[in-house]
Design a protein around this motif. Structure first.
Motif: not given
Length: 379
Positions: A266, A270, A309, A312, A320-322, A325-326
Motif C-alpha cells: 500500500r 509499490l 506503480f 503513483l 501510495s496504492m488504493t 485505483y486497483l
C-alpha cells in the motif's frame, strides 16, 4: 579458551590512487560485500581515494547511520578504489590467520553489536582502526581455520547456486507470460502457437489493438477481491510468515489467510508484488487478494508485476496504492482454458521455487550455526 588481539595479526594499509591509476570505485555493504559506489565521480579527483587490493579488508569507520551493522568486506576481485574515509588492512601472515576465517568472524552478529558498542563520537560515531585492532578472537590452528572456512563456503556456494536457479525459473516464467499474453502465442487446442498458426484475432477498441477471439477487457476487480492486511503487534513469534512490502519480516503464530494470494504494498516499494502459496499474515500496509475466479491468481500476479506503480503519488510524498485505483484497473481477461493452462505451468515453477527457497532458509540457518561456533573454537 584463549582469545588473541586482532592488532597483533593485521597491518593497516594506506595507499592513495596517485596518478588516477585505478578507476573502479566500490562501496562496502553492511551485508559484508563490495558493491558499486553511489558516488557521482564526474569532476571528482580520484587521486584522493584509497586503493584496495586482493585479500585486503575494507571497512567504513562511520557507524552512525549504518543501523546495527558495520560495513566491512574482504576484497576478492581486481584492485579498486574506495572512499577516503574508509580504512583498509590486511593479514600480516596468512599462514597464521586465514583472511576468509577472519571475514567469518566479522559476519557474526555479535561482532556488529560489539562494533556499535565500541563506536565513539558525539554527532557522528566511529569505529576506527584503533578499535578494530582491539578486537579479540580465537585463532586456532591454520588447518582448523581452513576446515571451518571450507564448510562455510560450501554452504554459501549452495545458496548461490539455488539463487541462480530461482533467477532462471523467474526468467522462464516472465518469458512464458510474454509469449502467451503479449505475443498471443499460447498453445491452441492442437498444441500449436495460437497467433502464428492462424488463430483468429479481433480488434479491441479499449486496448486499441487486436486480441484473440473470445478474450475480453474487464476490471481487475472482476478477477480478485482486494483486502487490507492487519496489524501484527499483538501476535507472538511462530512459524507463519509475516509479509511486509520488502518480503518476509519475521514469523508469527497466527494465520491471516491460508490460501494462495497476491500481496500488494500500500505504501513505499509499490512494485514489490508478491505471490504467496502458503498460509501467511500480512501487515496493515499491505493488501492481500482473494480470487473470484479459479486459476486467475498467478495471471494477476504476472500482470501486476509488469506494471510500474512507484510513480503513483496520491497527495503524499510517499507513493501510495488504493483499493479504488486497483479495482478500476483495466485488465485483459483471457478465456478460462488459457488461464487454467497458464496456472498449471506457472505453479509447477512456483512449487520448485518454494522448495529451493525452503532449502536456502535451512542453509542460512546452518551458516548462522557455523558462525556461532567460532566463539567456541580453541585458540
Amino acid at each position: 579458551m584463549s582469545y588473541k588481539r586482532l592488532g597483533d595479526y593485521i597491518i593497516e594499509k594506506v595507499e592513495f590512487n596517485e596518478g588516477n591509476k585505478y578507476d573502479l570505485l566500490q562501496g562496502v555493504s553492511n551485508n559484508k560485500y563490495f558493491q558499486k559506489a553511489k558516488t557521482n565521480t564526474i569532476g571528482v579527483d580520484l587521486s584522493k581515494y584509497r586503493v584496495a587490493h586482493y585479500n585486503q579488508f575494507v571497512f567504513n569507520r562511520a557507524t552512525t547511520r549504518n543501523g546495527d551493522k558495520i560495513s566491512i568486506a574482504l576484497r576478492k576481485g581486481e584492485s579498486c578504489i574506495v572512499s577516503p574515509s574508509y580504512r583498509i588492512f590486511e593479514v600480516k601472515d596468512e599462514n597464521v590467520l586465514n583472511p576468509d576465517y577472519l571475514l567469518m568472524w566479522f559476519k557474526r552478529p555479535e561482532f556488529d553489536r560489539y562494533a556499535r558498542f565500541k563506536s565513539h563520537g558525539s554527532a557522528h560515531e566511529f569505529f576506527d582502526m584503533e578499535e578494530m585492532c582491539d578486537v579479540e578472537l580465537p585463532v586456532p590452528t591454520l588447518e582448523k581455520q581452513k576446515e571451518i572456512v571450507t564448510q562455510y563456503q560450501a554452504v554459501s556456494n549452495k545458496i548461490k547456486i539455488n539463487e541462480q536457479i530461482c533467477e532462471k525459473l523467474e526468467a522462464t516464467a516472465q518469458a512464458l507470460y510474454k509469449h502467451w499474453f503479449v505475443d498471443f502465442e499460447f498453445p491452441n487446442e492442437n498444441g500449436q502457437a495460437y497467433k502464428s498458426s492462424g488463430g483468429k484475432m479481433v480488434y479491441n477498441q479499449e486496448l486499441e489493438k487486436e486480441i484473440p477471439e473470445g478474450w475480453e477487457v474487464g476490471l481487475l476487480s472482476d478477477l480478485i477481491t482486494v483486502k487490507y492486511g492487519k496489524d501484527y503487534k499483538h501476535l507472538s513469534k511462530g512459524d507463519i510468515p509475516l509479509y511486509g512490502s520488502g518480503g518476509i519480516m519475521g514469523y508469527v503464530n497466527e494465520v491471516l489467510y491460508n490460501k494462495p494470494s497476491v500481496l500488494i504494498p500500500r505504501k513505499g516499494s509499490l512494485n514489490n508484488i508478491l505471490y504467496v502459496k502458503t498460509p501467511f499474515w500480512s501487515v496493515d500496509t499491505m493488501f492481500y487478494t482473494i480470487p473470484k475466479i479459479d486459476n486467475t491468481l498467478i495471471y494477476v500476479f504476472n500482470v501486476l508485476s509488469k506494471m510500474d506503480f512507484n510513480s503513483l503519488n496520491v497527495g503524499s510524498a510517499v507513493p501510495s496504492m488504493t483499493t479504488e485505483y486497483l479495482n478500476s484497473m483495466q485488465i485483459l481477461i483471457p478465456e478460462n482454458n488459457v488461464l487454467e493452462a497458464f496456472d498449471f505451468e506457472l505453479n509447477q515453477l512456483e512449487d520448485y521455487k518454494i522448495t529451493i527457497n525452503n532449502q536456502n532458509q535451512k542453509l542460512t540457518q546452518l551458516q548462522s550455526l557455523l558462525l556461532s561456533r567460532l566463539a567456541r573454537l580453541e585458540g
